[in-house]
Every structure is written in C-alpha cells, then in structure tokens.
Design a protein around this motif. Structure first.
Motif, PDB file in Angstrom:
ATOM      1  N   HIS A  85      19.684 -47.073 112.851  1.00  0.00           N
ATOM      2  CA  HIS A  85      21.115 -47.081 113.136  1.00  0.00           C
ATOM      3  C   HIS A  85      21.853 -46.179 112.156  1.00  0.00           C
ATOM      4  O   HIS A  85      22.689 -45.363 112.530  1.00  0.00           O
ATOM      5  CB  HIS A  85      21.667 -48.512 113.082  1.00  0.00           C
ATOM      6  N   HIS A 106      28.308 -42.270 117.228  1.00  0.00           N
ATOM      7  CA  HIS A 106      29.560 -43.025 117.311  1.00  0.00           C
ATOM      8  C   HIS A 106      30.712 -42.078 117.648  1.00  0.00           C
ATOM      9  O   HIS A 106      30.561 -40.868 117.608  1.00  0.00           O
ATOM     10  CB  HIS A 106      29.830 -43.745 115.992  1.00  0.00           C
ATOM     11  N   HIS A 237      35.027 -53.396 118.897  1.00  0.00           N
ATOM     12  CA  HIS A 237      33.793 -53.057 118.185  1.00  0.00           C
ATOM     13  C   HIS A 237      34.025 -52.871 116.686  1.00  0.00           C
ATOM     14  O   HIS A 237      33.441 -53.559 115.858  1.00  0.00           O
ATOM     15  CB  HIS A 237      33.126 -51.800 118.781  1.00  0.00           C
ATOM     16  N   HIS A 271      26.411 -56.316 119.185  1.00  0.00           N
ATOM     17  CA  HIS A 271      26.161 -55.234 120.130  1.00  0.00           C
ATOM     18  C   HIS A 271      25.668 -55.715 121.482  1.00  0.00           C
ATOM     19  O   HIS A 271      25.828 -55.016 122.489  1.00  0.00           O
ATOM     20  CB  HIS A 271      25.268 -54.154 119.512  1.00  0.00           C
TER      21      HIS A 271
HETATM   22 CU1  C2O Z   1      26.450 -48.265 115.801  1.00  0.00          CU
HETATM   23 CU2  C2O Z   1      28.436 -51.303 115.820  1.00  0.00          CU
HETATM   24  O1  C2O Z   1      27.764 -49.601 115.442  1.00  0.00           O
END
Ligand code: C2O
Length: 339
Positions: A85, A106, A237, A271
């Motif tokens: 990530h 992102h 988010h 997520h």
């Molecule tokens: Cu890749 Cu919640 O971020």
C-alpha cells in the motif's frame, strides 16, 4: 492510448512523510510477474464487521496472526502487505515507460480499482492460510448508525486485529465523524449520526453527478500524480483514516497517514466499505463506471496467495461475480438524508 502501469523493476525511496522523513517501503521484488485474469465458480458474501460471530472473529484473527508471523521476505507477510500500500501511495515506483513520473494510485481514477484488487489478494491470502475457501473479509459498515463506532473485533487488545496506534478518544462508544478534519469537538451522538447520514447522501448522490466525480480524475501514463480525488475518496475515506489515527504520533500513524495505514488491521475493514460504496453505486444507484479505455487498460502488480507477483487490469476489477465475492443488500438509511 496511455494506460498507466507501475515499473516494478526499480523500487526506490518515495516522497517524504508529512514530518519530512523520506519513506522507504519497497516490498519484495515483483520481477517476473505473470498476467492474471480472475474467474470464480462460487460467490461468497462479505459481512459487516460489527455483526459477525465469535467464531468468525477467532478465525480472522488467526489469519492475521499467521500473516504477521510469515517471514519478512514473504510478500504475504502482514507488514509487507502494508508496504505494498505504501509503495503505491508514496511513489516508490515510477510509471512504466516514464521513469521520471512517479506513480500514486490515490487522488485519481485508480483509487477504487486499485484498492479492490488489493483487498482481493489479501482475502485470497487469508483463505489460503486458513485453508478455507468460504472465508471472506469483513467490512466496517460506517454508513449505517449501527456501525458508526470502531467494530468490537478491532477493539480487543488480545487479538491480532488490534493496533496500538489509534486515537484513544475514539474508542467505542465514541461515534465516528464521517467528515472529520482532525479538529472537530465531539457533538452528541444522535446529531453526529444525523450529520453522517447527510455526508453519505452528499458524497454518494449529490456530488458524483458524473463517473469522474465519483471515481476521481484521469491519470494517464506520463501525467504528474494526484490529478484529483473522487467524492468518496475525499469523504469519508480520508476522514475515517484521520479519525482512527493517533494524534500523538508524528504523522497520526497508523491510519492517519497513507504510508502507515496498512499496519492497522482496521484498514482492510475500512476499505471493504469503500469498495462496497462502488458496489452500491453500480447496483443500487444504477450508475455507470468510467468507459475510457485508458482507465480500463491500466494495470497493477500484486502478490497472490502463492506469494507470486501477478499483473491485473482495471477492466477485470469491474465484475464482482468474476472476483468471487459480493456484498449483502442491507438497508441504506442515508438514501433518505437529502441535506
Ligand atoms: Cu490507499 Cu485508504 O488508502
């Protein structure tokens, strides 16, 4: 045409973390990857984290404990998953064909498909380590009043689902603020739930009047990273990340910084619900995905349950039946919360 893909042959230090320290989070080498197309004969349903059984919690906690105990050289190791990530958000890889353009998934239209694939492989690693094909990841149903707290399974310090770097003021029964900006004083729980309901309506229905406003702005090969986030990436988010992270840490680790967020097991539940918003956008709101071939043909590289690197495309992420999982059709209280 200019679809984006990562150049995994060269992983370097990425950009600085917010306190000015360069981030190095390269996972094991993904050289020698092969192409992967999903196909599934069964479809399993992911469940809300706050409604699962005691046995399920034990099982999931066992899977995470096993991932944490794998050697660090194994890309399925829990902290290497967090690194994957990190490397895709803090620009450890360049874009394939554009060595001086870094890749960030992102704040662009890659946000939803990249995270869908990330959870897909994480779920398959869990299935494999548990030797249970029926296992599915839980999701944090923060869009419903019943789920607007840290789910109990993440709040038991004896389980591997716990993380020490969270905001202690936000432990249950504190109600989550879906529009948290890092400062707000807590308000009474019922008002907060009402605000959250409006946030959901605004971000799911009012703002995303076109697919790009939902998914994020186009990132084409050779572009500078971060062209612009879609409605859901911004709120809830980012706000939920910030709300969970520990303000006494220099960068609100773990959840409050993208580079460290994957170290908190609650990341995967957060997520899960982000991914469910995409499902709802398609299946309940009946809105369409982006049709641009540059989006559909963009690709990423992950590690599968056998620890092998595999390349997947955005196009293959859009059909959940092929990915072998789905979400339950739960009532959506925010559909009535037009601000
Ligand atoms: Cu890749 Cu919640 O971020």
């Amino acid at each position: 045409s200019r679809p984006v893909s990562p150049d995994v042959s060269n992983c370097t230090e990425g950009r600085m973390n917010p306190s000015g320290i360069p981030i190095y989070c390269c996972p094991p080498s993904a050289a020698g990857y092969s192409d992967y197309t999903p196909s599934a004969s069964e479809v399993y349903t992911r469940m809300p984290a706050h409604t699962v059984s005691h046995d399920y919690i034990k099982q999931y906690s066992t899977a995470i404990a096993k991932m944490k105990n794998l050697p660090l050289t194994d890309p399925r190791n829990f902290y290497q998953q967090a690194n994957i990530h990190c490397v895709y958000c803090d620009q450890g890889y360049a874009q394939s064909g554009f060595p001086d353009k870094k890749l960030d998934i992102h704040e662009s239209w890659l946000f939803f498909p990249w995270h869908r694939w990330f959870l897909y492989f994480f779920e398959r690693i869990c299935k494999n380590l548990l030797d249970d094909d029926t296992f599915t990841l839980p999701f944090w149903q923060w869009d419903d009043p019943s789920g607007m707290q840290i789910p109990p399974m993440y709040n038991d310090s004896k389980l591997s689902l716990y993380d020490f770097f969270r905001n202690p003021k936000h432990f249950p029964p504190q109600v989550l603020d879906l529009a948290y900006d890092g400062t707000g004083l807590p308000i009474d729980p019922n008002t907060q739930m009402q605000y959250n309901c409006c946030t959901m309506y605004t971000q799911m229905i009012t703002h995303p009047s076109t697919p790009l406003l939902f998914f994020g702005q186009p990132l084409l090969g050779g572009d500078d990273p971060d062209p612009g986030a879609g409605s859901i990436e911004t709120l809830p988010h980012n706000s939920v990340h910030l709300w969970v992270g520990d303000p006494s840490q220099p960068n609100r680790e773990d959840m409050g910084s993208l580079y460290s967020a994957g170290r908190d097991p609650i990341f995967w539940a957060h997520h899960g619900n982000i991914d469910r918003m995409w499902y709802i956008y398609n299946n309940v709101l009946k809105r369409k995905n982006i049709e641009d071939p540059d989006w559909l043909n963009s690709s990423f590289i992950f590690f599968n349950e056998a620890a092998r690197p595999v390349r997947v495309t955005v196009k293959d992420s859009t059909n959940l039946a092929k990915l072998g999982y789905t979400y339950p059709d739960l009532p959506l209280s925010w559909l009535k919360c037009k601000p």
